[in-house]
Motif scaffolding. Structure first.
Motif: not given
Length: 389
Positions: A336-359
């Motif tokens: 969350d500082e140098d890169f972003v890590c996902y835990k599972d599929k649900k977390d992966l989708l949530r973080k994709i949505d978030y970072y696409l929206a927070h340029e």
């Protein structure tokens, strides 16, 4: 220092040579053919041995270096009394199963800390952990455009193999197994898919290795001491696990977002996935990383704890990295500082949505990752560690 450099078409070969020269070392090239058809020659080849002996005696280098460990090189170095340094970027490096790995002339580096720990616990104190690297100076110079308009041609990208050819091989073998063995193998794969950082397959595979030997007998190259379990795990089963995981994650993402896939596989069709061909490592791949809002890393399951080269390549190009969890990454980079890590599929989708929206937040993380790589993870950093006597 004069380095006899064993040269083959490994990733980063040009970058590493440049770094050695920049650090003041003199290189003496020694070309070596490395491919599936020459595998046995990497273990025992009188012609290679004689050629290497001649070059060693003529050039009189201080050390011999190769990317990945080659028993045939170690054999000559041991006889000639010269230090042999190798840095493996394959995990596992199947040539580690050579008895010559024990030669005192060897200094062996591997980028997977779990792999390193395993061999050191076996008594090989000359095997050390050394992460992979990237040439940020070269990547900084790349600014040409790929397909697409604007600074972000791709929203979400994945660059890598889906192991489709090896999956076909696995399916053929699986079909020949007795029903109870197929069930055991399917259950073992299903559980391993839920576990990261622990080799459950290696622990439980001996229960069915006899059945695997009946339908797929192995022929071990002379000079190797690889076990049947290791062969079936790393050559047949682990690629299948990686294929299942990658395809499942890509299909899941594609249900919500358009995805760009860069792979050498043929005959693949995934809904809502734009499939491109493979990329040139030096000229094209970094541009995809630069032009993608989100770059995925789905680590091959053969890497237990190590940071894959793809992660360094993405951050070194200034790209935003969204990766699965690898223990060694946490030693060098902050989630969350140098890169972003996902835990599972649900977390992966949530973080994709978030970072696409927070340029801006996404770009800040990419800058931090790039800065961290520049400060401590270039080839020049690694050369200093390997070639400091």
């Amino acid at each position: 220092m004069k380095v006899l450099y064993v040269e083959w078409t490994s990733y980063g070969n040009d970058d590493l040579k440049k770094a050695m020269v920049a650090e003041g070392h003199e290189l003496v090239p020694f070309p070596l053919a490395v491919n599936s058809s020459t595998f046995e020659k990497l273990i025992d080849d009188p012609e290679v041995e004689e050629d290497l002996r001649l070059v060693l005696r003529q050039a009189v280098p201080d050390v011999v270096y190769s990317t990945d460990f080659f028993p045939v090189i170690s054999k000559v170095c041991q006889k000639e009394g010269i230090r042999y340094i190798s840095w493996s970027y394959d995990a596992p490096d199947m040539l580690f199963y050579s008895a010559l790995i024990a030669n005192p002339c060897n200094t062996i580096y591997t980028f997977d800390k779990a792999e390193c720990r395993k061999y050191r616990e076996m008594g090989f104190s000359h095997i050390h952990y050394l992460p992979l690297a990237v040439d940020t100076e070269r990547l900084d110079k790349l600014d040409a455009e790929l397909d697409g308009d604007g600074p972000s041609a791709y929203a979400i990208s994945f660059v890598g193999s889906l192991y489709l050819a090896k999956t076909n091989y696995f399916n053929k073998i699986e079909a020949l197994l007795p029903e109870h063995t197929r069930g055991y193998l399917k259950a073992l794969i299903a559980v391993q898919l839920k576990i990261k950082g622990y080799d459950l397959v290696g622990e439980l595979l001996p229960a069915i290795v006899g059945e695997l030997e009946k339908v797929c007998p192995i022929i071990v190259q002379p000079g190797l001491i690889v076990t049947s379990e290791a062969f079936y795990e790393h050559v047949i089963i682990v690629p299948e696990i990686t294929a299942i995981e990658r395809i499942d994650l890509l299909e899941t993402i594609a249900q919500h977002h358009e995805l760009d896939l860069f792979t050498h596989g043929e005959g693949l069709s995934l809904s809502n996935v734009r499939i491109h061909g493979s990329l040139d490592y030096y000229k094209e791949m970094p541009l995809v990383f630069k032009k993608s809002k989100i770059n995925l890393n789905i680590t091959t399951r053969s890497i237990v704890s190590g940071t894959p080269l793809r992660a360094f390549d993405i951050m070194g190009a200034g790209g935003f990295l969204l990766s699965d969890h690898q223990a060694d990454m946490m030693d060098h980079f902050i989630p969350d500082e140098d890169f972003v890590c996902y835990k599972d599929k649900k977390d992966l989708l949530r973080k994709i949505d978030y970072y696409l929206a927070h340029e801006e937040e996404r770009k800040a993380i990419a800058r931090n990752g790039y800065d961290k790589v520049v400060k401590g993870h270039t080839y020049r950093h690694r050369v200093r560690e390997m070639l400091t006597l």
